[in-house]
Scaffold this motif. Structure first.
Motif, PDB file in Angstrom:
ATOM      1  N   GLN A  85       0.701  -1.108  -0.079  1.00  0.00           N
ATOM      2  CA  GLN A  85      -0.034  -0.057   0.100  1.00  0.00           C
ATOM      3  C   GLN A  85       0.784   1.347   0.057  1.00  0.00           C
ATOM      4  OE1 GLN A  85      -3.248  -0.387  -0.313  1.00  0.00           O
ATOM      5  NE2 GLN A  85      -2.723  -2.541  -0.621  1.00  0.00           N
ATOM      6  N   LEU A  86       2.095   1.247   0.133  1.00  0.00           N
ATOM      7  CA  LEU A  86       2.817   2.198   0.210  1.00  0.00           C
ATOM      8  C   LEU A  86       2.983   2.755  -1.238  1.00  0.00           C
ATOM      9  CD1 LEU A  86       5.748   0.791   2.412  1.00  0.00           C
ATOM     10  CD2 LEU A  86       4.444   2.783   2.806  1.00  0.00           C
ATOM     11  N   PRO A  87       3.318   4.067  -1.602  1.00  0.00           N
ATOM     12  CA  PRO A  87       3.705   4.400  -2.959  1.00  0.00           C
ATOM     13  C   PRO A  87       4.770   3.502  -3.765  1.00  0.00           C
ATOM     14  CG  PRO A  87       3.487   6.272  -1.546  1.00  0.00           C
ATOM     15  CD  PRO A  87       3.721   5.196  -0.735  1.00  0.00           C
ATOM     16  N   GLY A 113       9.759   8.686   9.625  1.00  0.00           N
ATOM     17  CA  GLY A 113       8.623   7.823   9.696  1.00  0.00           C
ATOM     18  C   GLY A 113       8.618   6.726  10.702  1.00  0.00           C
ATOM     19  N   LEU A 114      10.020   6.295  11.123  1.00  0.00           N
ATOM     20  CA  LEU A 114       9.926   5.286  11.981  1.00  0.00           C
ATOM     21  C   LEU A 114       9.780   5.809  13.455  1.00  0.00           C
ATOM     22  CD1 LEU A 114      13.320   3.390  11.075  1.00  0.00           C
ATOM     23  CD2 LEU A 114      10.582   2.680  10.601  1.00  0.00           C
ATOM     24  N   LEU A 125       0.173  12.126   6.206  1.00  0.00           N
ATOM     25  CA  LEU A 125      -0.082  11.450   5.172  1.00  0.00           C
ATOM     26  C   LEU A 125      -1.419  12.022   4.369  1.00  0.00           C
ATOM     27  CD1 LEU A 125       0.643   7.942   6.531  1.00  0.00           C
ATOM     28  CD2 LEU A 125       1.860   9.191   4.662  1.00  0.00           C
ATOM     29  N   GLY A 126      -2.290  12.761   5.239  1.00  0.00           N
ATOM     30  CA  GLY A 126      -3.795  13.209   4.784  1.00  0.00           C
ATOM     31  C   GLY A 126      -3.486  14.504   4.062  1.00  0.00           C
ATOM     32  N   ALA A 139       0.519   1.011   6.887  1.00  0.00           N
ATOM     33  CA  ALA A 139       1.635   0.891   6.267  1.00  0.00           C
ATOM     34  C   ALA A 139       2.973   1.462   7.034  1.00  0.00           C
ATOM     35  CB  ALA A 139       1.581   0.985   4.897  1.00  0.00           C
ATOM     36  N   ARG A 140       2.640   2.620   7.287  1.00  0.00           N
ATOM     37  CA  ARG A 140       3.631   3.473   8.034  1.00  0.00           C
ATOM     38  C   ARG A 140       3.888   2.926   9.402  1.00  0.00           C
ATOM     39  NH1 ARG A 140       4.899   9.440   7.077  1.00  0.00           N
ATOM     40  NH2 ARG A 140       5.373   8.661   5.227  1.00  0.00           N
TER      41      ARG A 140
END
Length: 276
Positions: A85-87, A113-114, A125-126, A139-140
């Motif tokens: 689902q990640l780019p 991100g981690l 992300l929104g 996914a993140r």
């Protein structure tokens, strides 16, 4: 007769997950609503996941494994599903990140991100593609599981001071995000340094980048842009960026002083005092 949505299990990890869920549910003699009752969701959600209209979560997968006596099948599949689902341009990086022994990263604008909280990640992300938000967010969060492994990678983050002041998601979200960063002070494999404004020009003015080292594979340098990422194992690039990163570490505040600055910004800028 019900209109059965036919899936090609070879089309994607999500298609395979949906077809396997349907197959095992039917083998167990359960209708969608019955399975939903067992795993505490609606039959409609079961149907949406079986037809790839919804992306499953890790929690859902663990419950389905137990309900269908699937021997961990869905818990093993979910990592692949969420990564898909990640780019597309980011997926190769995520695969390498999951295998790396050492990750050294400089972040110019955002928390890595981690280390993001779910609320902070949701706000980031929104901004674009809100219809994909839930899947991208899951996914993140899945990526962060690498830090919970029995033998996690060594993670070294140099975070620009600007990221502490960029208000993502509102004051409460930022306060919780900075508090979350402070929780990593006692992690033996995580070090966080803040590069203060006072440094001025520095070795990463071109933007964020990451260096990854592996046990048996060449080092990798990664840099992303608006709609693509660039991975390279070019020895000259690795050499130059490694030297640049060492300079960033030398110029940044120590982990102890970085934590003190994060705590100060958390209270002074995002504290609970009245800002009206």
């Amino acid at each position: 007769m019900a209109n059965i949505h036919h899936l090609d299990p070879c089309a994607s990890p999500l298609d395979y997950y949906g077809s396997e869920l349907r197959r095992r549910r039917e083998e167990a003699g359960l209708k969608q609503g019955q399975l939903g009752e067992i795993v505490f969701c609606t039959g409609s959600l079961i149907g949406q996941i079986e037809t790839t209209k919804r992306v499953p979560t890790r929690e859902f997968s663990e419950r389905v494994d137990a309900a269908l006596d699937a021997d961990g099948t869905f818990s093993r599949l979910i990592g692949l599903v969420l990564r898909s689902q990640l780019p597309s341009w980011f997926q190769p990086y995520a695969e390498l990140e999951a295998k790396a022994a050492y990750v050294s990263t400089y972040q110019a604008q955002l928390v890595n991100g981690l280390l993001q909280t779910e609320a902070y990640a949701r706000a980031v992300l929104g901004v674009e593609a809100p219809e994909k938000l839930d899947a991208r967010l899951a996914a993140r969060m899945e990526r962060q599981r690498v830090l919970a492994r029995e033998e996690p990678p060594v993670l070294w983050v140099v975070l620009d001071e600007a990221a502490l002041y960029r208000e993502i998601g509102g004051r409460e979200v930022m306060r919780n995000q900075l508090a979350h960063l402070l929780e990593f002070r006692d992690r033996p494999w995580v070090d966080l340094q803040v590069l203060p404004f006072s440094v001025g020009q520095h070795a990463a003015l071109m933007g964020s980048f990451t260096l990854m080292r592996f046990e048996n594979d060449p080092d990798i340098h990664y840099a992303d842009s608006y709609d693509q990422g660039h991975l390279t194992a070019n020895p000259q690039v690795i050499k130059e960026r490694s030297v640049g990163y060492s300079r960033l570490q030398a110029e940044a505040l120590s982990p102890k002083n970085s934590a003190a600055l994060i705590a100060r910004v958390m209270e002074d800028r995002y504290g609970e005092q009245d800002h009206s």
